[in-house]
Design a protein around this motif. Structure first.
Motif, PDB file in Angstrom:
ATOM      1  N   GLY A   9       0.798  -1.218   0.000  1.00  0.00           N
ATOM      2  CA  GLY A   9       0.000   0.000   0.000  1.00  0.00           C
ATOM      3  C   GLY A   9       0.828   1.263   0.000  1.00  0.00           C
ATOM      4  N   THR A  10       2.064   1.184  -0.493  1.00  0.00           N
ATOM      5  CA  THR A  10       2.958   2.352  -0.482  1.00  0.00           C
ATOM      6  C   THR A  10       3.037   3.064  -1.819  1.00  0.00           C
ATOM      7  N   LYS A  11       2.379   2.519  -2.834  1.00  0.00           N
ATOM      8  CA  LYS A  11       2.434   3.184  -4.146  1.00  0.00           C
ATOM      9  C   LYS A  11       1.642   4.488  -4.077  1.00  0.00           C
ATOM     10  N   ARG A  12       2.067   5.468  -4.877  1.00  0.00           N
ATOM     11  CA  ARG A  12       1.416   6.771  -4.898  1.00  0.00           C
ATOM     12  C   ARG A  12       1.088   7.157  -6.331  1.00  0.00           C
ATOM     13  N   ASP A  13      -0.130   7.572  -6.545  1.00  0.00           N
ATOM     14  CA  ASP A  13      -0.552   7.983  -7.880  1.00  0.00           C
ATOM     15  C   ASP A  13      -0.029   9.377  -8.195  1.00  0.00           C
ATOM     16  N   ALA A  14       0.435   9.558  -9.407  1.00  0.00           N
ATOM     17  CA  ALA A  14       0.970  10.848  -9.855  1.00  0.00           C
ATOM     18  C   ALA A  14       0.682  11.003 -11.338  1.00  0.00           C
ATOM     19  N   ALA A  15       0.857  12.213 -11.835  1.00  0.00           N
ATOM     20  CA  ALA A  15       0.657  12.479 -13.259  1.00  0.00           C
ATOM     21  C   ALA A  15       1.607  13.581 -13.690  1.00  0.00           C
ATOM     22  N   VAL A  16       2.019  13.532 -14.944  1.00  0.00           N
ATOM     23  CA  VAL A  16       2.878  14.573 -15.508  1.00  0.00           C
ATOM     24  C   VAL A  16       2.245  15.073 -16.797  1.00  0.00           C
ATOM     25  N   LEU A  17       2.534  16.326 -17.137  1.00  0.00           N
ATOM     26  CA  LEU A  17       1.999  16.938 -18.352  1.00  0.00           C
ATOM     27  C   LEU A  17       3.068  16.944 -19.434  1.00  0.00           C
ATOM     28  N   PRO A  47      12.166   3.960  -7.477  1.00  0.00           N
ATOM     29  CA  PRO A  47      12.816   4.722  -6.393  1.00  0.00           C
ATOM     30  C   PRO A  47      11.846   5.534  -5.548  1.00  0.00           C
ATOM     31  N   THR A  48      10.759   6.006  -6.138  1.00  0.00           N
ATOM     32  CA  THR A  48       9.824   6.858  -5.409  1.00  0.00           C
ATOM     33  C   THR A  48       8.513   6.157  -5.079  1.00  0.00           C
ATOM     34  N   GLY A  49       8.234   5.043  -5.735  1.00  0.00           N
ATOM     35  CA  GLY A  49       6.961   4.374  -5.543  1.00  0.00           C
ATOM     36  C   GLY A  49       5.808   5.050  -6.260  1.00  0.00           C
ATOM     37  N   PHE A  50       6.117   5.957  -7.188  1.00  0.00           N
ATOM     38  CA  PHE A  50       5.067   6.651  -7.927  1.00  0.00           C
ATOM     39  C   PHE A  50       4.526   5.768  -9.046  1.00  0.00           C
ATOM     40  N   HIS A  51       3.194   5.794  -9.204  1.00  0.00           N
ATOM     41  CA  HIS A  51       2.550   5.285 -10.409  1.00  0.00           C
ATOM     42  C   HIS A  51       2.188   6.516 -11.232  1.00  0.00           C
ATOM     43  N   VAL A  52       2.946   6.759 -12.292  1.00  0.00           N
ATOM     44  CA  VAL A  52       2.844   8.020 -13.030  1.00  0.00           C
ATOM     45  C   VAL A  52       2.062   7.826 -14.322  1.00  0.00           C
ATOM     46  N   VAL A  53       1.101   8.726 -14.541  1.00  0.00           N
ATOM     47  CA  VAL A  53       0.346   8.750 -15.784  1.00  0.00           C
ATOM     48  C   VAL A  53       0.785   9.967 -16.595  1.00  0.00           C
ATOM     49  N   PRO A  54       1.464   9.773 -17.718  1.00  0.00           N
ATOM     50  CA  PRO A  54       1.775  10.906 -18.598  1.00  0.00           C
ATOM     51  C   PRO A  54       0.524  11.345 -19.364  1.00  0.00           C
TER      52      PRO A  54
END
Length: 273
Positions: free
Chosen positions: A50-58, A159-166
Motif C-alpha cells: 500500500g505504499t504506491k502513490r498515484d501521480a501524473a505529468v503533463l 525509487p519513489t513508488g510513484f505510479h505516473v500517468v503521462p
C-alpha cells in the motif's frame, strides 16, 4: 472528469496520436528484461504494502495549428537558432516541449529534468486534473489554453513508488512560463522539439550506483541533461511518431560525466516566450 479531445491535435501531431497505444512498448523496448522484471517485482511489492502513490505529468506540445510538416533534425546543441536539417517530414520548426529542472534541494529526483507534474491530491478528478494543476503550480502556464489529448498507461517508478500517468496535451500558444517556486524548480523552459530530435544531442546514460549498469536514452542540451523516466518517455514518443533519426546508441556515459557537459547560461529564452 476532464475530457480528452484527441481530434484537436494538429496534423503534425497525428502520427503520435494515431499510434499512442504503442508508446508503452516503445518505452519498454529500451529496457533490459532483468530491469523490467525488477520493476515489476517492486511494483507488486508496493501494491501489496500500500505504499504506491498515484501521480501524473503533463507532456505539453506547442506549435502552430496549421503548418506544413518540417524537416527532421536540427542544429547542434550550441546553436538552436539555425534551420532544421534533414529531408524527412517531421513537426514544424516552431514546435516545443515544456520541461522543467527540479530544484537541487528536493528530496526526490533533485536537479533532474522532468515534465511538470506531481502526486495526485484527493480533490483531483483524475490524472488529467492532476497534471494540469501541477503544471499550473510549477510553471505558471495558463491551463485554459491547453487541450488534453490522451493519457498513456500508468508507469511505475521504483525509487519513489510513484505510479505516473503521462498526459499528452497541445496548445498552439500556451503563453509565457516561468519558475513559480524556486524551491520546486530551478528551470522552466519551452524547449524546441528539434533539439530532442537532433541526433547530435542524443546519448545513453547510466548511474554508477546502479549494479545493473542499465543505460537509458538521454538528451544532452545546453542547460539540461534529460535522462531517466523523462528521457525514456521522450525517446518512446519520438520513436512512435516516426520523428526519431538514427543516433549513436554506443555513446554511453556515466551520469556525472554527462552532467559535467551541461552549460549554465540559458539558451531557451526565446522558447519561453
Amino acid at each position: 472528469m476532464v475530457e480528452l479531445s484527441p481530434d484537436a491535435a494538429p496534423g503534425w501531431l497525428r502520427p503520435l496520436l494515431d499510434n499512442v497505444a504503442a508508446v508503452p512498448d516503445a518505452y519498454r523496448n529500451r529496457t533490459p528484461a532483468d530491469v523490467l522484471a525488477a520493476i515489476n517485482t517492486a511494483n507488486a511489492a508496493a501494491t501489496r504494502a500500500g505504499t504506491k502513490r498515484d501521480a501524473a505529468v503533463l507532456v505539453l506540445f506547442s506549435g502552430p495549428a496549421d503548418a506544413p510538416r518540417g524537416d527532421l533534425g536540427g542544429p547542434p546543441r550550441g546553436d538552436l537558432g539555425g534551420p532544421p536539417r534533414g529531408d524527412i517530414g517531421g513537426p514544424p520548426p516552431e514546435t516545443d516541449l515544456l520541461v522543467t529542472v527540479r530544484a537541487s534541494s528536493l528530496r526526490n529526483h533533485s536537479g533532474q529534468a522532468a515534465f511538470p507534474g506531481g502526486v495526485s491530491d484527493p480533490e483531483d478528478d483524475g490524472p488529467v486534473a492532476t497534471a494540469l494543476r501541477e503544471a499550473r503550480e510549477e510553471t505558471g502556464v495558463d491551463t485554459t489554453r491547453l487541450t488534453p489529448l490522451a493519457v498513456l498507461d500508468r508507469m511505475f517508478i521504483p525509487p519513489t513508488g510513484f505510479h505516473v500517468v503521462p498526459v499528452l496535451a497541445y496548445s498552439p500558444d500556451p503563453g509565457p512560463v516561468r519558475v513559480v517556486d524556486p524551491a520546486e524548480a530551478a528551470i522552466v523552459a519551452r524547449v524546441p522539439l528539434r533539439a530532442f530530435i537532433n541526433p547530435e544531442n542524443r546519448l545513453m546514460v547510466y548511474r554508477q550506483a546502479n549494479t545493473s549498469r542499465f543505460a537509458g536514452p538521454a538528451f544532452l542540451l545546453n542547460q539540461m541533461l534529460v535522462w531517466g523516466f523523462t528521457g525514456q518517455v521522450i525517446s518512446a514518443l519520438l520513436d512512435v511518431a516516426g520523428w526519431a533519426q538514427p543516433w549513436n546508441t554506443d555513446d554511453v556515459r556515466e551520469l556525472e560525466e554527462a552532467m559535467a557537459e551541461v552549460s549554465s547560461p540559458s539558451q531557451y529564452g526565446e522558447a519561453q516566450r
